[in-house]
Design a protein around this motif. Structure first.
Motif, PDB file in Angstrom:
ATOM      1  N   ASP A  36      56.291  -8.046  78.438  1.00 35.46           N
ATOM      2  CA  ASP A  36      56.662  -8.051  77.023  1.00 35.46           C
ATOM      3  C   ASP A  36      55.486  -8.472  76.149  1.00 35.46           C
ATOM      4  N   LEU A  37      54.782  -9.510  76.574  1.00 38.38           N
ATOM      5  CA  LEU A  37      53.630  -9.982  75.805  1.00 38.38           C
ATOM      6  C   LEU A  37      52.515  -8.939  75.783  1.00 38.38           C
ATOM      7  N   SER A  38      52.304  -8.282  76.902  1.00 32.41           N
ATOM      8  CA  SER A  38      51.274  -7.250  76.981  1.00 32.41           C
ATOM      9  C   SER A  38      51.606  -6.086  76.044  1.00 32.41           C
ATOM     10  N   ALA A  39      52.853  -5.685  76.022  1.00 34.71           N
ATOM     11  CA  ALA A  39      53.280  -4.608  75.123  1.00 34.71           C
ATOM     12  C   ALA A  39      53.100  -5.035  73.668  1.00 34.71           C
ATOM     13  N   ARG A  40      53.399  -6.288  73.373  1.00 33.68           N
ATOM     14  CA  ARG A  40      53.238  -6.791  72.007  1.00 33.68           C
ATOM     15  C   ARG A  40      51.764  -6.813  71.599  1.00 33.68           C
ATOM     16  N   VAL A  41      50.892  -7.227  72.521  1.00 32.97           N
ATOM     17  CA  VAL A  41      49.450  -7.247  72.241  1.00 32.97           C
ATOM     18  C   VAL A  41      48.962  -5.829  71.951  1.00 32.97           C
ATOM     19  N   ASP A  42      49.409  -4.861  72.748  1.00 35.66           N
ATOM     20  CA  ASP A  42      49.018  -3.468  72.521  1.00 35.66           C
ATOM     21  C   ASP A  42      49.475  -2.983  71.146  1.00 35.66           C
ATOM     22  N   ALA A  43      50.697  -3.336  70.771  1.00 31.62           N
ATOM     23  CA  ALA A  43      51.221  -2.919  69.473  1.00 31.62           C
ATOM     24  C   ALA A  43      50.420  -3.558  68.334  1.00 31.62           C
ATOM     25  N   VAL A  44      50.061  -4.827  68.499  1.00 33.64           N
ATOM     26  CA  VAL A  44      49.295  -5.520  67.461  1.00 33.64           C
ATOM     27  C   VAL A  44      47.891  -4.931  67.360  1.00 33.64           C
ATOM     28  N   LYS A  45      47.280  -4.593  68.505  1.00 31.63           N
ATOM     29  CA  LYS A  45      45.952  -3.963  68.482  1.00 31.63           C
ATOM     30  C   LYS A  45      46.004  -2.630  67.738  1.00 31.63           C
ATOM     31  N   GLU A  46      47.021  -1.843  68.027  1.00 26.76           N
ATOM     32  CA  GLU A  46      47.166  -0.539  67.372  1.00 26.76           C
ATOM     33  C   GLU A  46      47.363  -0.702  65.863  1.00 26.76           C
ATOM     34  N   GLU A  47      48.211  -1.652  65.475  1.00 29.26           N
ATOM     35  CA  GLU A  47      48.443  -1.921  64.052  1.00 29.26           C
ATOM     36  C   GLU A  47      47.158  -2.408  63.384  1.00 29.26           C
ATOM     37  N   ASN A  48      46.404  -3.246  64.084  1.00 29.89           N
ATOM     38  CA  ASN A  48      45.147  -3.765  63.560  1.00 29.89           C
ATOM     39  C   ASN A  48      44.149  -2.630  63.297  1.00 29.89           C
ATOM     40  N   LEU A  49      44.026  -1.703  64.229  1.00 26.81           N
ATOM     41  CA  LEU A  49      43.130  -0.560  64.040  1.00 26.81           C
ATOM     42  C   LEU A  49      43.559   0.292  62.846  1.00 26.81           C
ATOM     43  N   LYS A  50      44.850   0.483  62.725  1.00 31.03           N
ATOM     44  CA  LYS A  50      45.383   1.268  61.607  1.00 31.03           C
ATOM     45  C   LYS A  50      45.063   0.585  60.277  1.00 31.03           C
ATOM     46  N   LEU A  51      45.271  -0.724  60.216  1.00 32.86           N
ATOM     47  CA  LEU A  51      45.006  -1.460  58.981  1.00 32.86           C
ATOM     48  C   LEU A  51      43.515  -1.493  58.657  1.00 32.86           C
ATOM     49  N   LYS A  52      42.666  -1.603  59.680  1.00 39.45           N
ATOM     50  CA  LYS A  52      41.221  -1.563  59.448  1.00 39.45           C
ATOM     51  C   LYS A  52      40.822  -0.232  58.829  1.00 39.45           C
ATOM     52  N   SER A  53      41.369   0.832  59.370  1.00 48.02           N
ATOM     53  CA  SER A  53      41.065   2.160  58.847  1.00 48.02           C
ATOM     54  C   SER A  53      41.529   2.292  57.401  1.00 48.02           C
ATOM     55  N   GLU A  54      42.736   1.828  57.119  1.00 47.59           N
ATOM     56  CA  GLU A  54      43.254   1.885  55.745  1.00 47.59           C
ATOM     57  C   GLU A  54      42.390   1.033  54.811  1.00 47.59           C
ATOM     58  N   ASN A  55      41.942  -0.125  55.282  1.00 45.58           N
ATOM     59  CA  ASN A  55      41.091  -0.986  54.458  1.00 45.58           C
ATOM     60  C   ASN A  55      39.757  -0.319  54.148  1.00 45.58           C
ATOM     61  N   GLN A  56      39.207   0.405  55.124  1.00 41.94           N
ATOM     62  CA  GLN A  56      37.948   1.122  54.883  1.00 41.94           C
ATOM     63  C   GLN A  56      38.134   2.185  53.810  1.00 41.94           C
ATOM     64  N   VAL A  57      39.228   2.924  53.902  1.00 42.24           N
ATOM     65  CA  VAL A  57      39.505   3.960  52.909  1.00 42.24           C
ATOM     66  C   VAL A  57      39.683   3.334  51.530  1.00 42.24           C
ATOM     67  N   LEU A  58      40.457   2.249  51.462  1.00 41.63           N
ATOM     68  CA  LEU A  58      40.668   1.584  50.176  1.00 41.63           C
ATOM     69  C   LEU A  58      39.373   0.985  49.634  1.00 41.63           C
ATOM     70  N   GLY A  59      38.573   0.399  50.516  1.00 38.67           N
ATOM     71  CA  GLY A  59      37.289  -0.158  50.093  1.00 38.67           C
ATOM     72  C   GLY A  59      36.385   0.906  49.516  1.00 38.67           C
ATOM     73  N   GLN A  60      36.332   2.058  50.163  1.00 37.64           N
ATOM     74  CA  GLN A  60      35.514   3.162  49.665  1.00 37.64           C
ATOM     75  C   GLN A  60      36.052   3.678  48.338  1.00 37.64           C
ATOM     76  N   TYR A  61      37.363   3.755  48.238  1.00 36.97           N
ATOM     77  CA  TYR A  61      37.990   4.207  46.999  1.00 36.97           C
ATOM     78  C   TYR A  61      37.652   3.263  45.850  1.00 36.97           C
ATOM     79  N   ILE A  62      37.766   1.962  46.084  1.00 34.05           N
ATOM     80  CA  ILE A  62      37.441   0.969  45.050  1.00 34.05           C
ATOM     81  C   ILE A  62      35.970   1.047  44.680  1.00 34.05           C
ATOM     82  N   GLU A  63      35.122   1.187  45.677  1.00 30.81           N
ATOM     83  CA  GLU A  63      33.684   1.315  45.416  1.00 30.81           C
ATOM     84  C   GLU A  63      33.394   2.534  44.557  1.00 30.81           C
TER      85      GLU A  63
END
Length: 93
Positions: A36-63
């Motif tokens: 269960d913990l391993s599955a949760r870590v995988d889900a959090v890693k995936e969400e983290n990558l998604k949010l990083k990508s969205e932050n890059q897009v937003l950062g570029q947009y703001i710039e």
């Protein structure tokens, strides 16, 4: 062997069996918790990558918005605006 000795051995065997059963159940419970913990870590890693990508897009947009705004312009506005225009157009989709 005497009857009392046999009873003692049988009782000892029963206690060992109960202890083994308890330990096996505990190991199985820990394995499930780990899964269960391993599955949760995988889900959090995936969400983290998604949010990083969205932050890059937003950062570029703001710039790009800041570069296009006269409030944030530097003395070299024409060359920067021309260089960032393709980025603005590509991020608008």
């Amino acid at each position: 062997m005497m009857n009392a000795d046999m009873d003692a051995v049988e009782t000892e065997n029963q206690i060992e069996l109960e202890e083994k059963t308890r330990l096996i159940n505990q190991v199985l419970e820990l394995q499930h918790t780990l899964e269960d913990l391993s599955a949760r870590v995988d889900a959090v890693k995936e969400e983290n990558l998604k949010l990083k990508s969205e932050n890059q897009v937003l950062g570029q947009y703001i710039e790009n918005l800041m570069s296009a705004s006269s409030v944030f312009q530097t003395t070299d506005t024409k060359s920067k605006r021309k260089a960032l225009l393709p980025l603005c157009l590509s991020n608008s989709h």
